[in-house]
Design an enzyme around this catalytic site. Structure first.
Site, PDB file in Angstrom:
ATOM      1  CD  GLU A   1      81.671  21.963  47.913  1.00 23.04           C
ATOM      2  OE1 GLU A   1      82.890  21.955  48.122  1.00 23.04           O
ATOM      3  OE2 GLU A   1      81.145  22.472  46.900  1.00 23.04           O
ATOM      4  CB  CYS A   2      76.039  24.795  50.697  1.00 21.76           C
ATOM      5  SG  CYS A   2      75.058  26.154  51.356  1.00 21.76           S
ATOM      6  N   GLY A   3      73.972  23.430  49.358  1.00 25.03           N
ATOM      7  CA  GLY A   3      72.757  22.980  48.692  1.00 25.03           C
ATOM      8  C   GLY A   3      72.759  21.480  48.487  1.00 25.03           C
TER       9      GLY A   3
ATOM     10  CB  THR B   1      80.563  20.092  54.847  1.00 24.95           C
ATOM     11  OG1 THR B   1      80.984  21.254  55.565  1.00 24.95           O
ATOM     12  CG2 THR B   1      81.178  20.134  53.453  1.00 24.95           C
TER      13      THR B   1
END
Length: 464
Positions: free
Chosen positions: A335-337, A438
């Site tokens: 996720e993200c990072g 994502t």
């Protein structure tokens, strides 16, 4: 079923009004006095909950009526509060600020949904009697909301405080339970997403002690405790988790979770639910560990990989290990990072840092937010994790954007953004083999499909 839970919601008139400082100080003082208070954070934030957990000595849970149904909000609150001496909920933004002009999903609505009195932090910078008018307006705006007390913040001195106190007493029914002087320096460090995560802060315990000392001399803590004790009984289901699955040890899956100063954004409920479904959590430090351990799936949450990019990029042993295993089918959910970590590189502060290269994606970190807010995604393509047609709610908050996305046949974007920015052209969720990465963060209480997906993919990989 009805439960008696002492509780309070700490709110403000806007972001930066002092509610986090007030919440941290109260939690630390109450914890020091032997009163076990469970912290909660309204909204999908990760950073404030980390600080609240550190100050209270127990996990902080998110309450978010957008991410999960209202009855789950109350059930989560009760479930995590039982067996303790009370609960403190830190709101977000202004008291009535929500997703629209009606204040949908606001802190005020959350307070009413759990029948909690509100402790209101008011920034008094360059104002006196106007503060009384604001407080009177708040109490009249929603008469079903209980304002249990007011803490005056950013006061210039004794005269400033006394004028406001007399005005509040003269024109409102609100009780002033605290007055905080303007501080000459920032006690807590800040960065573009707000506070610096406590994992990166220098001498965290000293910072929290300084805050608690400030609150102890500025706020009538006994009055706040009385306010919490005055909360009425709450009617809700207690157990949001259900019974723990009786899974034999040899049938459990090992979930690797990267936790360090670069990757800290995990909802405790997500990890709890994974464990209840038969997962053993194996923590990994991307800054120090050399190779992936024996795991059945790797979970990389969000965080600030850019601030640790030099160390991350220098740990080539782990980067190569992750790429080798992902190329050979190891399930990875990021996720993200975590998405950024799986890419080829991150550009930050004028420098480019190499990452794992699992995905042919290059990132740059901007000075302003690229995407910020709640997301709604629809699964449009087949993938190892989610069924096509499924709709999920989450959130995104990132300063990074993609500068290059390789065009490969073995890649596909599967989340269609019905709300939010995503990765590119209205899509999010890039899939490569058993890798799913994502920008959208999902909360397991609102997206139970996520837990099932993680366990099922891990079991499938283990049984191969």
């Amino acid at each position: 079923m009805k439960y008696s839970i002492p509780r309070v919601v700490v709110a403000g008139l806007k972001g930066g009004s002092g509610k986090t400082t007030l919440s941290l100080g109260l939690l630390s003082l109450l914890n020091r006095s032997g009163r076990k208070i469970v912290p909660f954070k309204k909204g999908p934030d990760y950073i404030d909950p980390g600080w609240l957990a550190r100050a209270s000595g127990r996990p902080c849970y998110n309450l978010d009526a957008f991410l999960f149904p209202g009855e789950v909000v109350a059930a989560s609150f009760v479930s995590h509060s039982m067996g303790h001496d009370g609960a403190l909920v830190e709101g977000n933004r202004g008291l009535f600020d929500g997703m629209d002009e009606r204040g949908t999903f606001s802190t005020a609505r959350l307070a009413k949904s759990i029948s909690a009195p509100v402790l209101l932090a008011v920034d008094c910078t360059k104002a006196t009697t106007t503060i009384a008018a604001i407080i009177r307006g708040i109490t009249a705006f929603d008469r079903d909301l209980v304002i249990g007390g007011v803490v005056l913040n950013q006061l210039a001195g004794d005269r400033h405080e006394q004028v406001i106190r007399r005005a509040v007493e003269m024109y409102t029914d609100a009780r002033v339970v605290g007055a905080i002087r303007r501080q000459g320096r920032l006690i807590m460090g800040e960065r573009h997403l707000g506070l610096i995560p406590h994992q990166e802060a220098v001498d965290v315990d000293t910072v929290i002690k300084d805050i608690s000392d400030l609150i102890e001399k500025s706020v009538d803590v006994s009055a706040v405790v009385d306010m919490m004790d005055s909360a009425p009984s709450l009617d809700a289901e207690q157990n949001i988790y259900g019974a723990k699955a009786g899974i034999p040890e040899d049938e459990k899956v090992r979930v690797g979770v990267i936790k360090d100063a670069a990757f800290q954004f995990y909802y405790p409920e997500n990890l709890n639910l994974l464990e209840l479904e038969g997962a053993d959590i194996v923590e990994i430090n991307a800054l120090m560990d050399g190779l992936l351990p024996d795991i059945d799936i790797l979970y990389i949450g969000g965080g600030f990989p850019e601030t640790q990019a030099d160390i991350l990029s220098g740990n080539t042993s782990l980067l190569d290990s992750i790429k080798h295993n992902a190329d050979n089918g190891l399930p990875v959910y990021a996720e993200c990072g975590g998405l950024m970590y799986l890419g080829e590189s991150i550009e930050f502060g004028g420098k480019v840092y190499g990452m794992s290269g699992v995905l042919p994606i290059k990132f740059i970190v901007e000075e302003k937010p690229v995407a910020h807010g709640y997301t709604i995604v629809e699964v449009r393509k087949d993938n190892p994790y989610f069924e096509a047609g499924l709709e999920l709610r989450g959130h995104e908050f990132h300063y990074s954007r993609i500068t290059e996305l390789g065009n490969r046949e073995d890649l596909k974007l599967v989340f269609k953004m019905k709300r939010g920015g995503g990765i590119r052209n209205g899509y999010d969720g890039v899939v490569y083999k058993n890798v799913f990465a994502t920008y959208t963060h999902l909360h397991a209480l609102g997206s139970p499909e996520w837990v099932k997906a993680m366990i099922n993919v891990a079991i499938s990989y283990k049984n191969q």
